[in-house]
Structure formats: structure tokens, C-alpha cells
Design an enzyme around this catalytic site. Sequence first.
Site, PDB file in Angstrom:
ATOM      1  NE  ARG A  16      74.282 -17.567 121.600  1.00 38.50           N
ATOM      2  CZ  ARG A  16      75.455 -16.948 122.051  1.00 38.50           C
ATOM      3  NH1 ARG A  16      75.654 -15.943 122.752  1.00 38.50           N
ATOM      4  NH2 ARG A  16      76.718 -17.437 121.703  1.00 38.50           N
ATOM      5  CB  THR A  17      71.140 -23.988 121.733  1.00 32.32           C
ATOM      6  OG1 THR A  17      71.026 -22.774 120.426  1.00 32.32           O
ATOM      7  CG2 THR A  17      69.960 -24.921 121.221  1.00 32.32           C
TER       8      THR A  17
ATOM      9  CE  LYS B 223      83.459 -47.011 128.933  1.00 31.89           C
ATOM     10  NZ  LYS B 223      82.509 -47.456 129.663  1.00 31.89           N
TER      11      LYS B 223
ATOM     12  CG  HIS C 127      69.674 -24.127 115.192  1.00 34.39           C
ATOM     13  ND1 HIS C 127      68.772 -24.618 116.023  1.00 34.39           N
ATOM     14  CD2 HIS C 127      70.552 -23.457 115.812  1.00 34.39           C
ATOM     15  CE1 HIS C 127      69.304 -23.969 117.440  1.00 34.39           C
ATOM     16  NE2 HIS C 127      70.495 -23.368 117.135  1.00 34.39           N
TER      17      HIS C 127
HETATM   18  C1  NCD Z   1      74.080 -21.176 115.714  1.00 37.57           C
HETATM   19  C2  NCD Z   1      74.391 -22.662 115.528  1.00 37.57           C
HETATM   20  O1  NCD Z   1      74.640 -23.521 116.315  1.00 37.57           O
HETATM   21  O2  NCD Z   1      73.984 -23.102 114.513  1.00 37.57           O
HETATM   22  N1  NCD Z   1      74.091 -20.786 117.178  1.00 37.57           N
HETATM   23  C3  NCD Z   1      73.087 -20.795 117.764  1.00 37.57           C
HETATM   24  O3  NCD Z   1      72.508 -21.881 118.132  1.00 37.57           O
HETATM   25  N2  NCD Z   1      72.404 -19.580 118.488  1.00 37.57           N
HETATM   26  C4  NCD Z   1      74.861 -20.282 114.961  1.00 37.57           C
HETATM   27  C5  NCD Z   1      76.356 -20.360 114.638  1.00 37.57           C
HETATM   28  O4  NCD Z   1      76.880 -21.426 115.315  1.00 37.57           O
HETATM   29  O5  NCD Z   1      76.968 -19.782 113.930  1.00 37.57           O
END
Ligand code: NCD
Length: 324
Positions: A60-61, A90, A139
Amino acid sequence: MFLYSFKMHNLISMQDIKKKDAEEIFHRAKFMENVCNFKAGYDKWNGKILVNLFFEPSTRTRMSFEIAMLRLKGRVSNFAEKLSLTSLEKGENLTDTIRTIDSYCDILVIRSPKAGTAKYASEIAEHPIINAGDGSNQHPTQALLDIYTIKKLKGKISGLNIALIGDLKFGRTVHSLLYGLAMFNASITLISPNDLRMPSFIIDGVKNINKNENIRIKEIYDKDKDINKTIKEGNFDVIYLTRIQKERFADIEEYEDVKDTYKITKSIISDNTIVMHPLPRLNEIDREIDNTKNAAYFAQAKNGVPVRMAIIDYLMENFYKDRK
Ligand code: NCD
């Protein structure tokens, strides 16, 4: 070197964000929904290039950043996901990689297994840096889209009764979200196994930033407690679940011990509760919830595009204004 102290050029962590920046991003995201639906046109970033620099898996991200930039009429280049295809394999160091890519593009989105990578990148890069997840630290773009989704579905954040449930130790989404929810004055309950509690430095940090507000954070961390009863009686407006972050455990047995602690079923939530999850999910949510009005996780994922468009737009605008 440029001096960028007065406007937001990078998005590294939620504790650096001011409420007015978050509100401005939400305001722009509303407009970006119209751009996505072709009800409004916007071509300010025509031809600009975003690089996705991802050193960890993502669906998704990464995709929503890519689509966001394309909807803004920009272009996207993805750094090879397999490290074995890059010069890092490398022995090239990360500094040289970031410097080089920064010189090719106009904005960089970074995901790394190591806490602090995005911050470090923002110190050496000229262009705006967006943290798309750094280890178990933060995040922030996920937190902004989570809050945007709650505002859309519940009309407000202030005073809502919100539970964050699951791996609160390693889950970076909930770290960022706690800062954001406190900023908007929600009433927060943290529910986790004892070993996976929200780090105290984050709770202290949240309280410290908001020391003039009456921040309400309650913790429930007894694994053997009847969690279904807690959730039923909690009558939460929002339940936000997270995956137990297997990849961050040093000892797999510890993971096995906690992996199935929580499973939310329709029978334990109120009619008005919305259930959220950053995804990917494992068994945290009974799939019978998917087709009910309680399920907010797909709406959340969808909002990732307009919110990330708004973030790119805001950072790029600030960057070019200050550079003049
Ligand atoms: C999350 C992450 O990567 O922190 N996923 C996301 O970006 N929607 C949550 C996860 O990995 O559990």
C-alpha cells in the site's frame, strides 16, 4: 546548505508536526479527492520526479505514493526492491546512495528497516524527504491518513474513545498515531500483551509535547485478562488493530507466544465502532466484519492516495517557496 527552519520540507516523525501542518494537509487531501475523481484538475507538479527508495516490503505505502505522484501529473522511479540488484550489494554505503538519488529527483520517499534512516537522509539530501516507515520507529504518513479517515467517518477526533490494540512495541504505525491522536485530543486506551507495551519514552514524549492539555492515555496489558470483555465494555468509537510484527522479534518463540492474542469479532463490537488496521492483517480481524459498516480498513487504504498527494504537494510547495 539551505536553511529550512521555518517551513515543513520533510516529513520524518509525528512529533515534529504541528497541528496547523496536519490540518493543512487534511484540507489539501479533501481537494485531492476531487482530483482523483476528475472533479478538479491540478498540474502544478507536472513532470517532477518522485523516487521511492524502499528497503523493506510494501504494498500500500509504495503503490499509493506512486499513484499519488502520477495523479499529481508527476513521474515516479522505484529503486530496485531487491538489494541484490543495486550497488548496495557491492558495498556502497547508504550515504552515497541517498546523495546520488537525491541529485536525480525532486522528492524522495524512504522506507528502511533501521530507525533513523529517514532523518539521516533529510540531513544530507537537498530535496524533501518523506519517511515511509523506519524500523519500529515511525510511519507518519500512515498516521496522517489514519486520522484523516477517522475525521471523515466520525466527523471529529477530539473526545473520541479510541483503542490501539496489538503490537504496540514494534508497530511503527501506532507510535506515530499516538502522537497524532493526542495532538487532536482523543481519549486513548492502549491494549497489548505485557511484552509488547507502548514504549514508555513514547508515552512520556506525547505527554511532554502536550503538557498544557489534559491528555488521556490508559494502558491495559495483561495478556490473561478477558480481552473480549474489555473491548465489549470499552464501547470504543474506534478500534485500531495492528499485526504482531514477527520480523522484529529476536526470539521466534516469543512471537509464537503472543501471535494470536487478539481477534476481533462482530459480536464484541458496538454498532457504531469503526475497526481500523494499517494492513497487512493476519488473523486480527474476523473476515465477517469486512462487509459491515464497521470495517474502515479499506477506506483507510483508499485515503492513502489523496492524503499522500496532499503531503507531496505541501512539502514541495514549501520547498520551492523557501528556495526562491
Ligand atoms: C505497516 C507498516 O509497514 O508499518 N503497513 C503499512 O504501511 N500499511 C504495518 C505492518 O507492516 O504491520
